[in-house]
Scaffold this motif. Structure first.
Motif, PDB file in Angstrom:
ATOM      1  N   VAL A 252      32.237  39.786  38.287  1.00 53.37           N
ATOM      2  CA  VAL A 252      33.126  39.440  39.396  1.00 53.37           C
ATOM      3  C   VAL A 252      32.596  38.205  40.120  1.00 53.37           C
ATOM      4  CG1 VAL A 252      34.144  40.243  41.562  1.00 53.37           C
ATOM      5  CG2 VAL A 252      33.835  41.848  39.662  1.00 53.37           C
ATOM      6  N   ASP A 261      40.509  34.085  36.677  1.00 54.97           N
ATOM      7  CA  ASP A 261      41.212  35.344  36.927  1.00 54.97           C
ATOM      8  C   ASP A 261      40.584  36.482  36.119  1.00 54.97           C
ATOM      9  OD1 ASP A 261      42.850  33.881  38.524  1.00 54.97           O
ATOM     10  OD2 ASP A 261      44.560  33.861  37.163  1.00 54.97           O
ATOM     11  N   LEU A 262      40.536  37.649  36.741  1.00 58.76           N
ATOM     12  CA  LEU A 262      40.000  38.835  36.078  1.00 58.76           C
ATOM     13  C   LEU A 262      41.120  39.610  35.391  1.00 58.76           C
ATOM     14  CD1 LEU A 262      37.502  40.147  38.789  1.00 58.76           C
ATOM     15  CD2 LEU A 262      36.899  39.205  36.554  1.00 58.76           C
ATOM     16  N   PRO A 264      41.704  43.280  33.408  1.00 59.70           N
ATOM     17  CA  PRO A 264      41.178  44.555  32.890  1.00 59.70           C
ATOM     18  C   PRO A 264      41.733  44.854  31.495  1.00 59.70           C
ATOM     19  CG  PRO A 264      42.911  44.971  34.496  1.00 59.70           C
ATOM     20  CD  PRO A 264      42.705  43.476  34.476  1.00 59.70           C
ATOM     21  N   ILE A 331      44.294  39.446  37.564  1.00 59.58           N
ATOM     22  CA  ILE A 331      44.077  39.482  39.012  1.00 59.58           C
ATOM     23  C   ILE A 331      43.698  38.071  39.448  1.00 59.58           C
ATOM     24  CG2 ILE A 331      42.717  40.502  40.882  1.00 59.58           C
ATOM     25  CD1 ILE A 331      42.067  42.795  38.836  1.00 59.58           C
ATOM     26  N   TYR A 347      36.724  42.091  45.603  1.00 55.43           N
ATOM     27  CA  TYR A 347      37.446  41.853  44.342  1.00 55.43           C
ATOM     28  C   TYR A 347      37.016  42.838  43.252  1.00 55.43           C
ATOM     29  CZ  TYR A 347      39.651  37.747  46.290  1.00 55.43           C
ATOM     30  OH  TYR A 347      40.434  36.921  47.061  1.00 55.43           O
ATOM     31  N   HIS A 348      35.802  43.343  43.358  1.00 57.89           N
ATOM     32  CA  HIS A 348      35.371  44.381  42.420  1.00 57.89           C
ATOM     33  C   HIS A 348      36.200  45.649  42.618  1.00 57.89           C
ATOM     34  CE1 HIS A 348      32.769  47.729  40.993  1.00 57.89           C
ATOM     35  NE2 HIS A 348      32.479  46.868  40.017  1.00 57.89           N
ATOM     36  N   TYR A 351      39.536  45.196  41.101  1.00 53.41           N
ATOM     37  CA  TYR A 351      39.444  45.287  39.640  1.00 53.41           C
ATOM     38  C   TYR A 351      39.376  46.747  39.185  1.00 53.41           C
ATOM     39  CZ  TYR A 351      37.752  44.838  34.894  1.00 53.41           C
ATOM     40  OH  TYR A 351      37.629  44.956  33.531  1.00 53.41           O
ATOM     41  N   SER A 354      42.716  48.360  39.440  1.00 50.62           N
ATOM     42  CA  SER A 354      43.623  47.852  38.398  1.00 50.62           C
ATOM     43  C   SER A 354      43.327  48.495  37.049  1.00 50.62           C
ATOM     44  CB  SER A 354      43.503  46.324  38.283  1.00 50.62           C
ATOM     45  OG  SER A 354      43.913  45.696  39.473  1.00 50.62           O
TER      46      SER A 354
END
Length: 377
Positions: A252, A261-262, A264, A331, A347-348, A351, A354
């Motif tokens: 992250v 962008d992350l 999953p 994300i 933000y973790h 995540y 999500s």
């Protein structure tokens, strides 16, 4: 007419008559019900033989990757050392000179080969399980991405097939996106193995490599990180859906530093293809595994799959269980040069939520009951 000509003519007529008779008999035979049944049986036999050959090719394709994963690095190192002691030492010396010159290439995005990624062997590899890649959202080529892949499993077979080959069509499903599967940096110190891995778009999972790809390689890059790593592999077992994620926040922070962008990603069935001996916390077995993990970077697992010639015996081949990899919704992550711990934690948590939503949305489609809960450790 001379005698030899008469004999030749008679033999020719006799042969033609035999051909006509055979054709006539064949026509009558195939026109009957018995002929149709035999023809159908021959077709069934042909498809059976073809299916058997394809199954053997699938087994061979998976076996070569399992051996690559387990022994190729050590084997190539020993072979190179042996060649140095023979009359062919110059070949090994030239390769070692090339190795020194090429040492930093893995840190700079590697050297992928579309030819290798499109080998037919990977399609047989895919069909052995089979492995599928499910796209849920489009990815913009103007952005960079970090995919969090879950769970690790024993060998990350779904991660390899989906993102290091074109067998499941990642290039067609995400046009303009270049996937890089990140793995242990130690693999890239092994001769020959390093080149083989780079050809599939595999890179070291270290900061230098990831920083280079996300900052100096343009946009449209997607780095796939198996977030749980070796610690997660120690707990994978059939029927269990758990991820090691609560204290895994480095990916992250990387995403925030680069504004990547992350995404999953959950692979249903990844834990089903091998059976493992699970050592309890505090046992001598778990102590040994953690020591290996701390000092070497991987944890030795005691596992087994099926045998080479029979699915009823133990062996190194994974079981033929379907693996379905679902790529979730990206994300959006802002670019923060020096993110605070508060930013990382925020933000973790997004995540993690999500990932759980992705699991809950698709679990019933891929054989899990609605009551199944994703365990986040």
């Amino acid at each position: 007419m001379p005698l030899p000509s008469v004999i030749l003519f008679q033999r020719k007529n006799s042969f033609l008559c035999s051909v006509y008779k055979c054709n006539f008999i064949s026509f009558i035979f195939l026109s009957s019900g018995t002929g149709s049944n035999i023809l159908s049986a021959l077709q069934d036999l042909f498809w059976l033989l073809k299916s058997k050959v394809e199954k053997q090719l699938q087994i061979i394709s998976v076996l070569q990757w399992v051996l690559t994963f387990l022994v190729m690095g050590i084997a190539c190192t020993l072979i190179l050392m042996y060649i140095l002691c023979t009359d062919c030492w110059a070949i090994a010396a030239l390769y070692l000179a090339w190795l020194v010159f090429d040492w930093n290439t893995p840190k700079k995005g590697g050297r992928r080969s579309q030819w290798v990624r499109n080998w037919a062997i990977w399609r047989y590899f895919r069909d052995y399980f089979p492995i599928r890649l499910v796209k849920t959202h489009n990815l913009l080529t103007t952005r960079n991405y970090i995919f969090g892949y879950h769970p690790h499993g024993i060998m990350g077979l779904g991660a390899f097939c989906n993102f290091s080959t074109e067998a499941t069509g990642v290039g067609q499903k995400f046009p303009g996106i270049r996937p890089y599967l990140a793995t242990l940096a130690g693999n890239f110190r092994m001769p020959i193995l390093r080149d083989y891995l780079m050809s599939g778009g595999i890179c070291p999972v270290n900061r230098d490599s990831i920083d280079y790809i996300l900052s100096k390689n343009g946009s449209g890059n997607a780095i796939i990180i198996v977030v749980g790593g070796a610690a997660e592999s120690l707990n994978c077992t059939p029927g269990k859906n758990s991820v090691t994620l609560k204290n895994r926040k480095g990916f992250v922070k990387l995403a925030l530093r680069h504004g990547a962008d992350l995404v999953p990603v959950y692979s249903f069935g990844e834990n089903e293809v091998y059976k493992q001996v699970i050592f309890e916390e505090g046992s001598w077995g778990r102590w040994v595994q953690k020591k290996f993990q701390k000092h070497i970077g991987f944890a030795p697992c005691i596992f087994h799959g099926r045998g080479l010639f029979s699915s009823n015996t133990w062996g190194l081949l994974p079981y033929s269980k379907p693996i379905t990899t679902v790529v979730g919704e990206p994300i959006t992550i802002p670019k923060i040069d020096n993110p605070s711990q508060k930013d990382v934690d925020f933000y973790h948590s997004i995540y993690v939520d999500s990932l759980i939503k992705l699991f809950d949305k698709y679990k019933s489609r891929f054989g899990l009951p609605e009551t199944e809960v994703l365990e986040v450790n």
